[in-house]
Design a protein around this motif. Structure first.
Motif, PDB file in Angstrom:
ATOM      1  N   LEU A  65      18.895  90.672 -29.378  1.00  0.00           N
ATOM      2  CA  LEU A  65      19.966  89.709 -29.634  1.00  0.00           C
ATOM      3  C   LEU A  65      21.289  90.156 -29.046  1.00  0.00           C
ATOM      4  O   LEU A  65      22.101  89.337 -28.619  1.00  0.00           O
ATOM      5  CB  LEU A  65      20.104  89.474 -31.142  1.00  0.00           C
ATOM      6  N   GLY A  66      21.523  91.484 -29.015  1.00  0.00           N
ATOM      7  CA  GLY A  66      22.769  91.984 -28.444  1.00  0.00           C
ATOM      8  C   GLY A  66      23.978  91.374 -29.124  1.00  0.00           C
ATOM      9  O   GLY A  66      24.103  91.397 -30.348  1.00  0.00           O
ATOM     10  N   ARG A  67      24.869  90.784 -28.305  1.00  0.00           N
ATOM     11  CA  ARG A  67      26.088  90.158 -28.855  1.00  0.00           C
ATOM     12  C   ARG A  67      25.903  88.656 -29.069  1.00  0.00           C
ATOM     13  O   ARG A  67      26.877  87.927 -29.265  1.00  0.00           O
ATOM     14  CB  ARG A  67      27.258  90.426 -27.914  1.00  0.00           C
ATOM     15  N   THR A  68      24.668  88.190 -29.032  1.00  0.00           N
ATOM     16  CA  THR A  68      24.403  86.767 -29.267  1.00  0.00           C
ATOM     17  C   THR A  68      24.659  86.416 -30.725  1.00  0.00           C
ATOM     18  O   THR A  68      24.208  87.114 -31.633  1.00  0.00           O
ATOM     19  CB  THR A  68      22.943  86.430 -28.920  1.00  0.00           C
ATOM     20  N   SER A  69      25.402  85.345 -30.941  1.00  0.00           N
ATOM     21  CA  SER A  69      25.631  84.875 -32.314  1.00  0.00           C
ATOM     22  C   SER A  69      24.582  83.823 -32.666  1.00  0.00           C
ATOM     23  O   SER A  69      24.192  83.012 -31.816  1.00  0.00           O
ATOM     24  CB  SER A  69      27.034  84.276 -32.462  1.00  0.00           C
ATOM     25  N   THR A 114      21.402  82.908 -21.819  1.00  0.00           N
ATOM     26  CA  THR A 114      22.755  83.291 -22.247  1.00  0.00           C
ATOM     27  C   THR A 114      23.078  84.746 -21.938  1.00  0.00           C
ATOM     28  O   THR A 114      24.182  85.200 -22.205  1.00  0.00           O
ATOM     29  CB  THR A 114      22.908  83.055 -23.758  1.00  0.00           C
ATOM     30  N   HIS A 115      22.089  85.476 -21.413  1.00  0.00           N
ATOM     31  CA  HIS A 115      22.275  86.892 -21.071  1.00  0.00           C
ATOM     32  C   HIS A 115      22.731  87.713 -22.285  1.00  0.00           C
ATOM     33  O   HIS A 115      23.500  88.673 -22.136  1.00  0.00           O
ATOM     34  CB  HIS A 115      23.284  87.050 -19.920  1.00  0.00           C
ATOM     35  N   GLY A 116      22.266  87.308 -23.461  1.00  0.00           N
ATOM     36  CA  GLY A 116      22.541  88.081 -24.667  1.00  0.00           C
ATOM     37  C   GLY A 116      23.981  88.042 -25.135  1.00  0.00           C
ATOM     38  O   GLY A 116      24.406  88.893 -25.925  1.00  0.00           O
ATOM     39  N   GLU A 117      24.753  87.047 -24.688  1.00  0.00           N
ATOM     40  CA  GLU A 117      26.173  87.024 -25.062  1.00  0.00           C
ATOM     41  C   GLU A 117      26.634  85.657 -25.563  1.00  0.00           C
ATOM     42  O   GLU A 117      27.802  85.485 -25.875  1.00  0.00           O
ATOM     43  CB  GLU A 117      27.037  87.438 -23.861  1.00  0.00           C
ATOM     44  N   GLY A 118      25.748  84.692 -25.626  1.00  0.00           N
ATOM     45  CA  GLY A 118      26.163  83.345 -26.007  1.00  0.00           C
ATOM     46  C   GLY A 118      25.924  83.056 -27.474  1.00  0.00           C
ATOM     47  O   GLY A 118      25.965  83.932 -28.335  1.00  0.00           O
ATOM     48  N   CYS A 119      25.643  81.790 -27.735  1.00  0.00           N
ATOM     49  CA  CYS A 119      25.412  81.328 -29.105  1.00  0.00           C
ATOM     50  C   CYS A 119      24.110  80.529 -29.138  1.00  0.00           C
ATOM     51  O   CYS A 119      23.858  79.699 -28.253  1.00  0.00           O
ATOM     52  CB  CYS A 119      26.575  80.450 -29.576  1.00  0.00           C
ATOM     53  N   ILE A 120      23.292  80.808 -30.127  1.00  0.00           N
ATOM     54  CA  ILE A 120      22.045  80.075 -30.335  1.00  0.00           C
ATOM     55  C   ILE A 120      22.117  79.398 -31.697  1.00  0.00           C
ATOM     56  O   ILE A 120      22.414  80.060 -32.703  1.00  0.00           O
ATOM     57  CB  ILE A 120      20.822  81.014 -30.263  1.00  0.00           C
ATOM     58  N   ARG A 121      21.856  78.103 -31.718  1.00  0.00           N
ATOM     59  CA  ARG A 121      21.919  77.342 -32.972  1.00  0.00           C
ATOM     60  C   ARG A 121      20.506  76.958 -33.397  1.00  0.00           C
ATOM     61  O   ARG A 121      19.729  76.438 -32.595  1.00  0.00           O
ATOM     62  CB  ARG A 121      22.781  76.090 -32.794  1.00  0.00           C
TER      63      ARG A 121
END
Length: 445
Positions: free
Chosen positions: A316-320, A354-361
């Motif tokens: 997940l990294g920095r993915t919110s 998202t390259h582990g930096e975006g947002c997943i809902r």
């Protein structure tokens, strides 16, 4: 085949010979002839994180370009594993060959069907192995962190217990009366209780004040004691109070014992937290795989998503992650482990986008007699011209070696097995996969 048919094939075929180890063709080269192997063996490999054999041709078999095939280029590297003797028939001869050898129609179709079935099986197996490798890597990373923390705490605790034992011995040598012991216990209890409800971190100014106070009174190991006292939110006023209770000569021993006890408790708590995390991961593995359970279960869909996220935590990294789960959702009758494969495949694509930096809902809701799951990411989106192809087997937008193009094909097959369906809508900045699953599959016909 009749003798005349065998004779036509023998007279019109182009004889080809190759030594063992020879490369006969490479992936991407034009396929322009059918080959009948008379002797030897050919292996076709496709490179995907290492060579993978997708076809083995032996004497008596037909291979290469076949009549009615849409094959244009070779899908892998062909190599002779033993001396090869074969007959080849160029594409231009196919019409004439079919007229002269009518049974070649049935043989070609049969070979095409078997070839498609076998290649699909091998590619699906490779996709499963690749998914298993990712899962194993995630688990290794997730287990390594708490295991390392527990190991460090255990090692530190072993040495700290020796220090704590010495401080307890020194404290006993003070021969305090009951009144002073009671006062000391009351002081320590008050500090501990206050530390439990304190919020935020102590400032560097507070730590400096404590260190100066300890140094001014020549407290032994002031540099080592100070951080522990500061973490326990001990103030200069608390130290003044303790100095009044114990006297200057006893202060070093008392503070050393208190700081050592705090370190010991902290290390023990770290071990408890780390081992609890390990057991949580083991529980998540069992939930993810539905180990020791019947094939079909009553699945809590939101919990299924949460379990999958736990298994993918290291990715997940920095993915919110934003969750919107409708309360009191009914459970659905499903193959639980297969549904987790669906969530994993879609989430993997979202993380790649998202390259582990975006947002997943994540949205889960009930619509009629179905449960609807929406997984949305804010990546660049899927180009309109390929949106109709993303569920095709072997179609992939990733670089060679990074994906087989079977992830979403697997998703679609699993969802269809549950009498549901999956759709995608995409535009720049928003891609949403919607999976609709009937609550009772038997009622979905």
């Amino acid at each position: 085949m009749s003798e005349e048919e065998y004779l036509w094939l023998a007279e019109n075929g182009l004889e080809r010979c190759a030594r063992a180890g020879s490369i006969l063709f490479r992936a991407g080269e034009t396929a322009d002839a059918m080959t009948i192997l008379l002797q030897g063996e050919i292996q076709v490999h496709r490179d995907h994180n290492g060579p993978m054999a997708i076809f083995i041709g032996r004497a008596g078999q037909i291979t290469g370009l076949l009549p009615f095939s849409r094959m244009k280029t070779y899908g892998g590297r062909g190599q002779a594993t033993s001396d090869v003797w074969a007959l080849q028939y160029p594409r231009e001869m196919f019409d004439e060959m079919i007229r002269a050898v009518p049974s070649m129609v049935q043989r070609s179709v049969s070979v095409l069907v078997d070839r498609a079935r076998e290649v699909t099986r091998l590619e699906q197996q490779a996709e499963k192995l690749a998914a298993l490798g990712k899962l194993a890597a995630n688990l290794a990373h997730e287990l390594n962190n708490p295991a390392s923390a527990a190991q460090r705490s255990a090692a530190g605790l072993l040495s700290e217990l020796k220090v704590y034992g010495r401080h307890k011995f020194d404290l006993g040598s003070l021969c305090m009366d009951e009144g002073r012991l009671k006062a000391l216990h009351g002081w320590q209890r008050a500090i501990v209780e206050r530390a439990q409800v304190s919020k935020g971190e102590p400032s560097t100014v507070e730590e400096e004040e404590l260190f100066n106070w300890l140094q001014a009174r020549s407290i032994e190991d002031a540099w080592k004691i100070c951080p522990d006292l500061c973490e326990a939110r001990v103030t200069v006023a608390d130290l003044e109070e303790l100095d009044g209770l114990m006297g200057h000569t006893s202060l070093s021993i008392v503070l050393g014992q208190f700081a050592s006890s705090r370190r010991t408790e902290r290390m023990a708590q770290a071990m408890v937290d780390s081992t609890a995390r390990i057991f949580d991961l083991i529980a998540a593995i069992k939930d993810y795989s539905y180990m020791d359970q019947a094939p079909i279960q009553d699945v809590d869909v939101p919990q299924s998503l949460e379990t999958t996220l736990t298994m993918m935590q290291s990715r997940l990294g920095r993915t919110s992650i934003e969750r919107n789960f409708q309360p009191a959702l009914p459970r659905i009758s499903a193959y639980g482990s297969e549904l987790n494969q669906v969530w994993t495949a879609i989430l993997e694509n979202a993380l790649d986008a998202t390259h582990g930096e975006g947002c997943i809902r994540l949205n889960v809701k009930r619509e009629g007699e179905s449960v609807v799951v929406e997984i949305q990411d804010d990546g660049p989106g899927i180009a309109p011209e390929i949106q109709d192809r993303i569920f095709e087997p072997f179609f992939s937008t990733k670089a060679p070696g990074e994906g087989l193009g079977l992830g979403l094909d697997t998703v679609q097959r699993i969802v269809r097995r549950h009498r549901g369906f999956v759709t995608v809508t995409s535009e720049p900045g928003s891609t949403c996969f919607q999976v609709r699953l009937p609550i009772e599959p038997l009622q979905a016909y």
